[in-house]
Motif scaffolding. Structure first.
Motif, PDB file in Angstrom:
ATOM      1  N   GLU A  13       6.097   3.106  10.045  1.00 53.21           N
ATOM      2  CA  GLU A  13       6.345   4.544  10.142  1.00 53.21           C
ATOM      3  C   GLU A  13       5.130   5.288  10.685  1.00 53.21           C
ATOM      4  OE1 GLU A  13       7.451   5.737   6.259  1.00 53.21           O
ATOM      5  OE2 GLU A  13       9.447   4.808   6.326  1.00 53.21           O
ATOM      6  N   LYS A  27       6.501  -1.593   5.892  1.00 54.53           N
ATOM      7  CA  LYS A  27       7.424  -0.503   6.211  1.00 54.53           C
ATOM      8  C   LYS A  27       6.664   0.797   6.467  1.00 54.53           C
ATOM      9  CE  LYS A  27      10.975   2.289   3.915  1.00 54.53           C
ATOM     10  NZ  LYS A  27      10.069   3.436   3.731  1.00 54.53           N
ATOM     11  N   ASN A  28       5.679   1.108   5.655  1.00 55.41           N
ATOM     12  CA  ASN A  28       4.914   2.341   5.824  1.00 55.41           C
ATOM     13  C   ASN A  28       4.048   2.294   7.076  1.00 55.41           C
ATOM     14  OD1 ASN A  28       5.927   3.591   3.497  1.00 55.41           O
ATOM     15  ND2 ASN A  28       4.419   2.593   2.190  1.00 55.41           N
TER      16      ASN A  28
END
Length: 690
Positions: free
Chosen positions: A478, A474-475
């Protein structure tokens, strides 16, 4: 054969062509270009060296005619580039030259001497597959009786065209190894390279480790078992299109029962660590397969469809095992936690084939099934770790009860913390960014699984691995990485390629068919069938208040039938723990019997549910899922070479695609429309004269 070809070419002596466009060309020109009509906009360039005589004559109708005679050095069809080779050579060495009807007429004349019906009736000689009649083009396009044979179909299924840049081939490769009877040169060279690397590595290890790596040694046996399992899985996948893990499991089962595999106590310990490493890879891939956007938007739907059916099957299997298999409650719950897990390794390839045909795309069925599978596996591994910690722990019952919830929250907290750490470490523009992230994820996962077992908190490690992988992915998204274009996920796919045959072969080698009790096989099969059927019904009921219709709810329930990876990784863990706790007198025979019962039922669950689940998904998908008329064309190297189900969101993609298409059409029309002419504004300034 060359003479026959020359005679047939000479038969087309007066082939009419309108060559008026060549009237004014110099006679010394080295090439003759023949243009076709508008209906066939192709062209041919014939070198004059290949013509014995080329004379232009004027007929009675006023049209020019070309006379073509082939000399004795004319090339046979066998030496002419085939469709595939011609495409390769033109891309590798220079611009391609398109062929006219003249070229096709020459080939048609050469092929007219071979008649399929006459060949079948035996009036003509049977040629070998490497002769000019059976060249690659004739084999793949014109020889219908070969294409309808079983061996041709088998070779065509096993030897597929290379994706991406076409394979370079040495001269006369197609004469020696015609396609598709033989693999392409790229596949052959790749296989040969891997074989040479394996032989050199084996000789090096033999020199270093001695007898254990020699033929007949334990390490040599493990290596041969792994290689045989890989080829067994490849054959299973190519011939039957079933998951490769089924063939790997059968190879381990076969080699064990013919007496080839007989690991000693030391290599039983090695096999247990192989399963733990494989479990870490499975859980890491499960965490990276979760779509953060879909999980955030449909969190409660995914949790509901994952935990309600899993809890039902977990309890049902435990109750049935207690009453019909005679297992104590703690062993029955341990078996239920393993059997209740589903296998993404079986589900994902089947769903991808359906997705490629447009089934279930509009409502995101593949992504929904994949997300639920990851949460389902996390629940199974976490509960298994808690139960095994209680079974093999020396702590008090009160401490064991408190330890369960603490291990869950502790594992999730550790995984989230580590996931946010790799967002900043290493620096995002580091030259070694990808390998460092891969090693951090792999080392952190192994430390979590092995460390949690060492301190007696078995349920914390697997949850930490899944949370670590999910938060890290997820990071990274981003920070700019695409979810489908994640090189770390690709690295773990490569790790799984090595550990998958090892895991399933070693698991299959745990079962001796002669020692199986018919009662255990019969009762275990009935328990598995009951659990699978009732879970499918509960899943369909749990899908109430979702955007799925009745047929799609039934498909979702059937898709979670297959079991494989978690069962193979967790089934022998209890037996390993019993052997580890054994003292001088040896392991307890009663506990050994319980552990062997768990292993047998888990392996039966793989053998029964994996092929049936794959077949059910493949057959039920077109009947139960709605089909999108034009499946979305996805861009990106990972989607084209190693397709992933994660590229499908749980949204109405038909409506979104229509909106995007309308917007693109409007933009293209605005760009193509000529801008209206605006006359320049002329301003007249008064002239003031002094």
């Amino acid at each position: 054969m060359i003479r026959k070809t020359s005679v047939r070419m000479a038969a087309i002596k007066e082939y009419p062509f309108d060559l008026s466009d060549l009237k004014n060309q110099p006679s010394g020109q080295s090439r003759l270009e023949v243009q076709q009509s508008v209906s066939s906009p192709t062209e041919i360039t014939l070198p004059t060296q290949s013509l014995q005589s080329s004379s232009l004559a004027t007929g009675a109708d006023g049209k020019r005619k070309v006379s073509i005679m082939a000399d004795e050095s004319s090339k046979d069809r066998e030496n002419l580039p085939s469709e595939r080779n011609g495409r390769i050579s033109t891309q590798a060495e220079g611009p391609s030259r398109r062929k006219s009807n003249l070229h096709n007429a020459l080939h048609a004349e050469m092929d007219s001497s071979w008649e399929r019906q006459g060949h079948i009736e035996g009036r003509f000689k049977k040629y070998s597959t490497t002769s000019s009649v059976y060249s690659k083009k004739a084999l793949s396009h014109q020889s219908e009786h070969i294409e309808r044979s079983w061996w041709y179909a088998c070779c065509a299924k096993c030897h597929q065209e290379d994706s991406g840049i076409p394979s370079w081939e040495p001269p006369h490769w197609q004469r020696v190894c015609p396609y598709p009877l033989c693999p392409s040169y790229r596949t052959f060279a790749q296989t040969l390279s891997v074989l040479l690397i394996g032989i050199m590595v084996w000789i090096t290890i033999w020199i270093v480790m001695g007898e254990t790596a020699a033929p007949g040694g334990q390490l040599f046996t493990l290596a041969v078992l792994t290689i045989a399992a890989y080829f067994g899985g490849w054959v299973m996948m190519k011939v039957t299109t079933l998951p490769a893990l089924i063939g790997m499991l059968f190879v381990g089962l076969l080699l064990k029962n013919i007496g080839f595999v007989n690991f000693g106590e030391s290599y039983q310990h090695v096999a247990s660590y192989i399963r733990k490493i494989a479990l870490t890879i499975i859980l890491t891939r499960a965490g990276m397969d979760l779509d953060p956007v879909a999980m955030k938007k449909y969190f409660f739907t995914v949790i509901k469809l994952a935990l309600i059916p899993w809890t039902f099957e977990f309890l049902l299997c435990a109750v049935l095992a207690y009453f019909f298999l005679g297992l104590p409650w703690v062993w029955a719950f341990l078996l239920g936690s393993i059997v209740a897990a589903v296998s993404p390794a079986v589900i994902v390839p089947c769903l991808f084939r359906l997705r490629g045909k447009g089934y279930g795309v509009s409502k995101g069925i593949p992504t929904l099934v994949l997300a639920v599978s990851g949460v389902d596996d996390a629940a199974s591994v976490a509960v298994f770790g808690i139960i095994s910690s209680i079974m093999f722990s020396n702590s008090s019952m009160t401490m064991n009860i408190i330890q369960g919830p603490l291990s869950v929250f502790g594992g999730i907290a550790f995984g989230v913390l580590a996931g946010y750490m790799v967002k900043y470490i290493p620096e995002r523009n580091d030259a070694f960014l990808v390998p460092i992230r891969v090693l951090l994820l792999l080392a952190g996962g192994l430390m979590s699984v092995l460390g949690s077992e060492e301190i007696g908190w078995g349920g914390a490690g697997p949850l930490a691995v899944i949370a670590f992988a999910f938060i890290a992915c997820k990071n990274w998204v981003e920070l700019g990485w695409e979810l489908e274009d994640n090189p770390v996920a690709t690295a773990f796919e490569i790790f799984w390629m090595f550990f998958e045959p090892m895991l399933f072969a070693v698991t299959g080698a745990q079962v001796v068919i002669a020692d199986l009790e018919p009662h255990l096989v019969l009762v275990g099969s009935c328990i598995l069938a009951t659990c699978v059927v009732l879970r499918a019904m509960v899943t369909s009921v749990s899908a109430i208040r979702s955007n799925l219709n009745m047929k799609e709810k039934i498909f979702v329930g059937l898709s979670w039938m297959a079991k494989a990876t978690v069962q193979a990784a967790l089934a022998p863990v209890a037996l390993d723990e019993i052997r580890k706790m054994a003292g001088v007198e040896g392991p307890d025979p009663v506990l050994m019997e319980y552990a062997e019962t768990v292993i047998t039922v888990c392996i039966m669950s793989i053998i029964i549910t994996a092929p049936i689940g794959a077949i059910v998904i493949t057959l039920a998908g077109p009947k139960l899922l709605s089909r999108t008329s034009k499946p979305p064309v996805l861009e990106g190297w990972r989607r084209s070479h190693r397709p992933s189900i994660r590229d499908i969101s749980i949204i109405d993609e038909e409506e979104t695609a229509e909106r995007d298409a309308e917007a693109d059409l409007q933009q293209s029309s605005e760009a193509a429309a000529p801008s209206p002419f605006v006359p320049p504004t002329i301003t007249v300034q008064p002239v003031h004269r002094p």
